[in-house]
Write a protein that holds these residues in place. Structure first.
Motif, PDB file in Angstrom:
ATOM      1  N   TYR A  19      -3.251  12.956  -0.061  1.00  0.00           N
ATOM      2  CA  TYR A  19      -2.672  12.966  -1.404  1.00  0.00           C
ATOM      3  C   TYR A  19      -1.597  11.894  -1.492  1.00  0.00           C
ATOM      4  CZ  TYR A  19      -5.082  17.270  -2.518  1.00  0.00           C
ATOM      5  OH  TYR A  19      -6.054  18.195  -2.778  1.00  0.00           O
ATOM      6  N   TYR A  20      -1.668  11.126  -2.568  1.00  0.00           N
ATOM      7  CA  TYR A  20      -0.697  10.069  -2.817  1.00  0.00           C
ATOM      8  C   TYR A  20       0.209  10.414  -3.995  1.00  0.00           C
ATOM      9  CZ  TYR A  20      -3.497   7.420   0.430  1.00  0.00           C
ATOM     10  OH  TYR A  20      -4.158   7.001   1.564  1.00  0.00           O
ATOM     11  N   ASP A  21      -0.088  11.520  -4.652  1.00  0.00           N
ATOM     12  CA  ASP A  21       0.684  11.986  -5.797  1.00  0.00           C
ATOM     13  C   ASP A  21       1.280  13.347  -5.455  1.00  0.00           C
ATOM     14  OD1 ASP A  21       1.410  12.064  -8.731  1.00  0.00           O
ATOM     15  OD2 ASP A  21       0.093  13.831  -8.603  1.00  0.00           O
ATOM     16  N   ALA A  22       2.583  13.470  -5.563  1.00  0.00           N
ATOM     17  CA  ALA A  22       3.281  14.691  -5.164  1.00  0.00           C
ATOM     18  C   ALA A  22       2.818  15.903  -5.975  1.00  0.00           C
ATOM     19  CB  ALA A  22       4.782  14.511  -5.287  1.00  0.00           C
ATOM     20  N   GLU A  23       2.686  15.747  -7.278  1.00  0.00           N
ATOM     21  CA  GLU A  23       2.294  16.890  -8.109  1.00  0.00           C
ATOM     22  C   GLU A  23       0.903  17.386  -7.762  1.00  0.00           C
ATOM     23  OE1 GLU A  23       3.866  19.041 -10.187  1.00  0.00           O
ATOM     24  OE2 GLU A  23       5.592  17.990  -9.386  1.00  0.00           O
ATOM     25  N   MET A  56       0.839  -1.186   0.000  1.00  0.00           N
ATOM     26  CA  MET A  56       0.000   0.000   0.000  1.00  0.00           C
ATOM     27  C   MET A  56       0.881   1.246   0.000  1.00  0.00           C
ATOM     28  SD  MET A  56      -3.118   0.864   2.472  1.00  0.00           S
ATOM     29  CE  MET A  56      -4.185   2.146   2.001  1.00  0.00           C
ATOM     30  N   MET A  57       0.479   2.224  -0.777  1.00  0.00           N
ATOM     31  CA  MET A  57       1.229   3.470  -0.888  1.00  0.00           C
ATOM     32  C   MET A  57       0.994   4.366   0.321  1.00  0.00           C
ATOM     33  SD  MET A  57       1.050   5.068  -4.652  1.00  0.00           S
ATOM     34  CE  MET A  57       1.831   6.646  -4.632  1.00  0.00           C
ATOM     35  N   GLU A  58       2.031   5.009   0.761  1.00  0.00           N
ATOM     36  CA  GLU A  58       1.934   5.961   1.866  1.00  0.00           C
ATOM     37  C   GLU A  58       1.520   7.327   1.305  1.00  0.00           C
ATOM     38  OE1 GLU A  58       2.428   5.479   5.211  1.00  0.00           O
ATOM     39  OE2 GLU A  58       2.498   3.367   4.691  1.00  0.00           O
ATOM     40  N   PRO A  59       0.711   8.084   2.053  1.00  0.00           N
ATOM     41  CA  PRO A  59       0.319   9.417   1.564  1.00  0.00           C
ATOM     42  C   PRO A  59       1.502  10.390   1.574  1.00  0.00           C
ATOM     43  CG  PRO A  59      -0.629   8.983   3.730  1.00  0.00           C
ATOM     44  CD  PRO A  59       0.069   7.734   3.301  1.00  0.00           C
ATOM     45  N   LEU A 110       3.611  14.794   4.660  1.00  0.00           N
ATOM     46  CA  LEU A 110       3.733  13.554   5.412  1.00  0.00           C
ATOM     47  C   LEU A 110       4.901  12.683   4.955  1.00  0.00           C
ATOM     48  CD1 LEU A 110      -0.033  12.553   5.544  1.00  0.00           C
ATOM     49  CD2 LEU A 110       1.305  13.755   7.285  1.00  0.00           C
ATOM     50  N   THR A 111       5.505  13.031   3.853  1.00  0.00           N
ATOM     51  CA  THR A 111       6.597  12.235   3.304  1.00  0.00           C
ATOM     52  C   THR A 111       7.947  12.756   3.788  1.00  0.00           C
ATOM     53  OG1 THR A 111       7.591  11.384   1.276  1.00  0.00           O
ATOM     54  CG2 THR A 111       6.770  13.628   1.199  1.00  0.00           C
TER      55      THR A 111
END
Length: 81
Positions: A18-22, A1-4, A45-46
């Motif tokens: 948001y899971y996409d930086a852009e 699972m992808m981290e936000p 959060l990243t």
């Protein structure tokens, strides 16, 4: 699972992850000018230094300031140095 990547919050609304930086950075650019009326808040959060620096650059540019840190310094700060 992808981290936000980040989270955006508005008054009276649920949090938006948001899971996409852009997409997250676009949200910051678009909503920051209206923060006083919408209650917009965001949190990165990243640990990705590129995203952290980009978010800081957007915020500082909004207030007509320059980011005094380079990308390499973000990498060092994230590592706890």
């Amino acid at each position: 699972m992808m981290e936000p990547i980040g989270i955006a919050t508005f008054v009276g609304d649920d949090d938006i992850l948001y899971y996409d930086a852009e997409s997250f950075l676009d949200c910051i650019r678009e909503e920051l000018p209206y923060r006083d009326t919408t209650g917009f808040r965001y949190e990165v959060l990243t640990d990705d230094p590129t995203v952290c620096k980009a978010a800081d650059d957007i915020l500082l540019d909004f207030f007509s300031e320059d980011d005094p840190y380079t990308l390499s310094e973000y990498t060092q700060k994230i590592g706890g140095i």
